[in-house]
Design a protein around this motif. Sequence first.
Motif, PDB file in Angstrom:
ATOM      1  N   SER A 192       0.844  -1.249   0.146  1.00 37.39           N
ATOM      2  CA  SER A 192       0.090  -0.035  -0.135  1.00 37.39           C
ATOM      3  C   SER A 192       0.775   1.135   0.038  1.00 37.39           C
ATOM      4  O   SER A 192       0.236   2.588   0.136  1.00 37.39           O
ATOM      5  N   SER A 193       2.106   1.148   0.049  1.00 36.33           N
ATOM      6  CA  SER A 193       3.152   2.310   0.003  1.00 36.33           C
ATOM      7  C   SER A 193       3.081   2.881  -1.138  1.00 36.33           C
ATOM      8  O   SER A 193       3.032   2.309  -2.248  1.00 36.33           O
ATOM      9  N   PRO A 194       3.246   4.340  -1.119  1.00 39.94           N
ATOM     10  CA  PRO A 194       3.367   4.939  -2.462  1.00 39.94           C
ATOM     11  C   PRO A 194       4.742   4.850  -3.114  1.00 39.94           C
ATOM     12  O   PRO A 194       4.862   5.560  -4.447  1.00 39.94           O
ATOM     13  N   SER A 195       5.748   4.312  -2.368  1.00 39.72           N
ATOM     14  CA  SER A 195       7.097   4.265  -2.796  1.00 39.72           C
ATOM     15  C   SER A 195       7.070   3.397  -4.058  1.00 39.72           C
ATOM     16  O   SER A 195       6.460   2.463  -4.248  1.00 39.72           O
ATOM     17  N   VAL A 196       8.257   3.718  -4.572  1.00 41.89           N
ATOM     18  CA  VAL A 196       8.563   2.672  -6.039  1.00 41.89           C
ATOM     19  C   VAL A 196       9.020   1.250  -5.370  1.00 41.89           C
ATOM     20  O   VAL A 196       9.053   0.384  -6.352  1.00 41.89           O
ATOM     21  N   GLU A 197       9.509   1.116  -4.286  1.00 38.29           N
ATOM     22  CA  GLU A 197       9.723  -0.151  -3.480  1.00 38.29           C
ATOM     23  C   GLU A 197       8.398  -1.102  -3.306  1.00 38.29           C
ATOM     24  O   GLU A 197       8.795  -2.001  -2.608  1.00 38.29           O
ATOM     25  N   ARG A 198       7.383  -0.464  -3.362  1.00 39.07           N
ATOM     26  CA  ARG A 198       6.034  -1.246  -2.838  1.00 39.07           C
ATOM     27  C   ARG A 198       6.028  -2.625  -3.449  1.00 39.07           C
ATOM     28  O   ARG A 198       6.546  -2.994  -4.501  1.00 39.07           O
ATOM     29  N   CYS A 199       5.728  -3.525  -2.451  1.00 37.18           N
ATOM     30  CA  CYS A 199       5.636  -4.898  -2.649  1.00 37.18           C
ATOM     31  C   CYS A 199       6.798  -5.587  -3.075  1.00 37.18           C
ATOM     32  O   CYS A 199       6.878  -6.762  -3.559  1.00 37.18           O
ATOM     33  N   GLY A 200       7.955  -4.946  -2.620  1.00 41.70           N
ATOM     34  CA  GLY A 200       9.455  -5.302  -3.002  1.00 41.70           C
ATOM     35  C   GLY A 200       9.904  -5.728  -1.695  1.00 41.70           C
ATOM     36  O   GLY A 200       9.495  -5.971  -0.563  1.00 41.70           O
ATOM     37  N   VAL A 201      11.190  -6.265  -1.702  1.00 38.99           N
ATOM     38  CA  VAL A 201      12.167  -6.732  -0.851  1.00 38.99           C
ATOM     39  C   VAL A 201      13.426  -5.985  -0.929  1.00 38.99           C
ATOM     40  O   VAL A 201      13.877  -5.629  -2.076  1.00 38.99           O
ATOM     41  N   PRO A 202      14.402  -5.981   0.183  1.00 34.74           N
ATOM     42  CA  PRO A 202      15.795  -5.369   0.057  1.00 34.74           C
ATOM     43  C   PRO A 202      16.480  -6.257  -1.218  1.00 34.74           C
ATOM     44  O   PRO A 202      16.378  -7.459  -1.260  1.00 34.74           O
ATOM     45  N   TYR A 203      17.334  -5.413  -1.793  1.00 32.25           N
ATOM     46  CA  TYR A 203      18.384  -6.120  -2.851  1.00 32.25           C
ATOM     47  C   TYR A 203      19.059  -7.301  -2.196  1.00 32.25           C
ATOM     48  O   TYR A 203      19.421  -8.353  -3.129  1.00 32.25           O
ATOM     49  N   SER A 204      19.374  -7.363  -0.862  1.00 35.47           N
ATOM     50  CA  SER A 204      20.302  -8.301  -0.195  1.00 35.47           C
ATOM     51  C   SER A 204      19.359  -9.861  -0.046  1.00 35.47           C
ATOM     52  O   SER A 204      20.040 -10.562   0.167  1.00 35.47           O
ATOM     53  N   CYS A 205      18.217  -9.809  -0.594  1.00 38.17           N
ATOM     54  CA  CYS A 205      17.504 -10.980  -0.584  1.00 38.17           C
ATOM     55  C   CYS A 205      17.490 -11.671  -1.965  1.00 38.17           C
ATOM     56  O   CYS A 205      17.197 -12.667  -2.062  1.00 38.17           O
ATOM     57  N   CYS A 206      18.067 -10.819  -3.063  1.00 37.97           N
ATOM     58  CA  CYS A 206      18.293 -11.577  -4.322  1.00 37.97           C
ATOM     59  C   CYS A 206      19.144 -12.446  -4.491  1.00 37.97           C
ATOM     60  O   CYS A 206      20.283 -12.411  -4.098  1.00 37.97           O
ATOM     61  N   ILE A 207      18.805 -13.471  -5.342  1.00 35.29           N
ATOM     62  CA  ILE A 207      19.911 -14.760  -5.476  1.00 35.29           C
ATOM     63  C   ILE A 207      21.011 -14.203  -6.354  1.00 35.29           C
ATOM     64  O   ILE A 207      22.227 -14.321  -6.073  1.00 35.29           O
ATOM     65  N   ASN A 208      20.911 -13.040  -7.552  1.00 31.66           N
ATOM     66  CA  ASN A 208      21.867 -12.406  -8.185  1.00 31.66           C
ATOM     67  C   ASN A 208      21.802 -11.054  -8.053  1.00 31.66           C
ATOM     68  O   ASN A 208      21.107 -10.521  -9.020  1.00 31.66           O
ATOM     69  N   ALA A 209      22.155 -10.470  -7.075  1.00 29.01           N
ATOM     70  CA  ALA A 209      21.700  -8.838  -7.099  1.00 29.01           C
ATOM     71  C   ALA A 209      22.929  -8.207  -7.847  1.00 29.01           C
ATOM     72  O   ALA A 209      22.642  -7.075  -8.137  1.00 29.01           O
ATOM     73  N   THR A 210      24.184  -8.878  -7.967  1.00 25.59           N
ATOM     74  CA  THR A 210      25.284  -8.201  -8.671  1.00 25.59           C
ATOM     75  C   THR A 210      25.550  -8.711  -9.726  1.00 25.59           C
ATOM     76  O   THR A 210      25.402  -9.917 -10.275  1.00 25.59           O
ATOM     77  N   ASP A 211      25.577  -7.675 -10.895  1.00 30.28           N
ATOM     78  CA  ASP A 211      25.924  -8.075 -12.328  1.00 30.28           C
ATOM     79  C   ASP A 211      27.296  -8.643 -12.562  1.00 30.28           C
ATOM     80  O   ASP A 211      28.144  -7.557 -11.951  1.00 30.28           O
ATOM     81  N   ILE A 212      27.145  -9.464 -13.037  1.00 31.91           N
ATOM     82  CA  ILE A 212      28.667 -10.141 -13.063  1.00 31.91           C
ATOM     83  C   ILE A 212      29.657  -9.372 -14.178  1.00 31.91           C
ATOM     84  O   ILE A 212      30.739  -9.126 -13.634  1.00 31.91           O
TER      85      ILE A 212
END
Length: 290
Positions: A192-212
């Motif tokens: 319900s947040s107006p933020s662009v991060e709505r329904c998201g999670v921090p990048y540290s949750c991502c399996i491949n957060a860093t572009d090789i």
Amino acid sequence: MSNHRYHQGGNYMHPRISYPHHFSYVSSCVKYMIFLLNFLFWLFGGLLLAIGVYAFMDKLKDGNGWLRLDTVYDVIFNISLVMIIAGVIVFTVSFAGCLGALRENTWLLKLYSMCLLLFFILEMSLAIICFVFPQYMNSFLEYQFTDKIIHSYRDDSDLQNFIDFAQQEFKCCGLSNAGYQDWSKNEYFNCSSPSVERCGVPYSCCINATDISSGLVNIMCGYGVQEHSVAAASKRIWTSGCIEIVRVWVERNLYVIAGVALGIALLQLFVIYLAKTLEGQIDLQKSRWS
């Protein structure tokens, strides 16, 4: 001339024992071993205190001189403040051990050994609770800390960095059994947040957060995953909560952790023994002088 003495009537008395003028009951080995061990911890405590104070002042500067400390959780989750408190305790106790050994002060040695004994009892109590009641500890941590840590994620940069580090190292997301859905409790990641991060999670949750190829971190890699099912989300992020993941990790490395804990406990008992030994030697030396 004989040191044996007799009463009148021929009754035998114990011989008078004479010691060299430089004789001392106090062992230099014990004395300087305690001093050296505590000197190292004194330096460590000072370093911990200095880092904590620097981080705390830097945080105050960023917050325009304001810092929220309304509850005990505000203290626990403030990493710089925890470092200051830990640094003060280590610095003070080790200083008492250093000075007590160097100056042969029994009062300081008593204070030092009592502090070590208190730490030992607290550590053993915590270890027993964790090993005997693991499910209770799981429930306690989930109930007491999940909401507060998730809510405070963006309020404290040190806490945010710690959470990101833990999620990346343990390959988890969120804290409780709800996993990545825990982040819906954060005002920035709530759907319900107006933020662009709505329904998201921090990048540290991502399996491949860093572009090789570029080596850059894609901070948007977790956007929108709360709207997906666990199966769909698991293709992009780690979905399990960190408390359960850490519990499994502890069970897998139980013997190593138990060995390290036992080693620390034995070291503490050994230092307590040295302190009490030196204390007894000082008392003997004082009785000789008197």
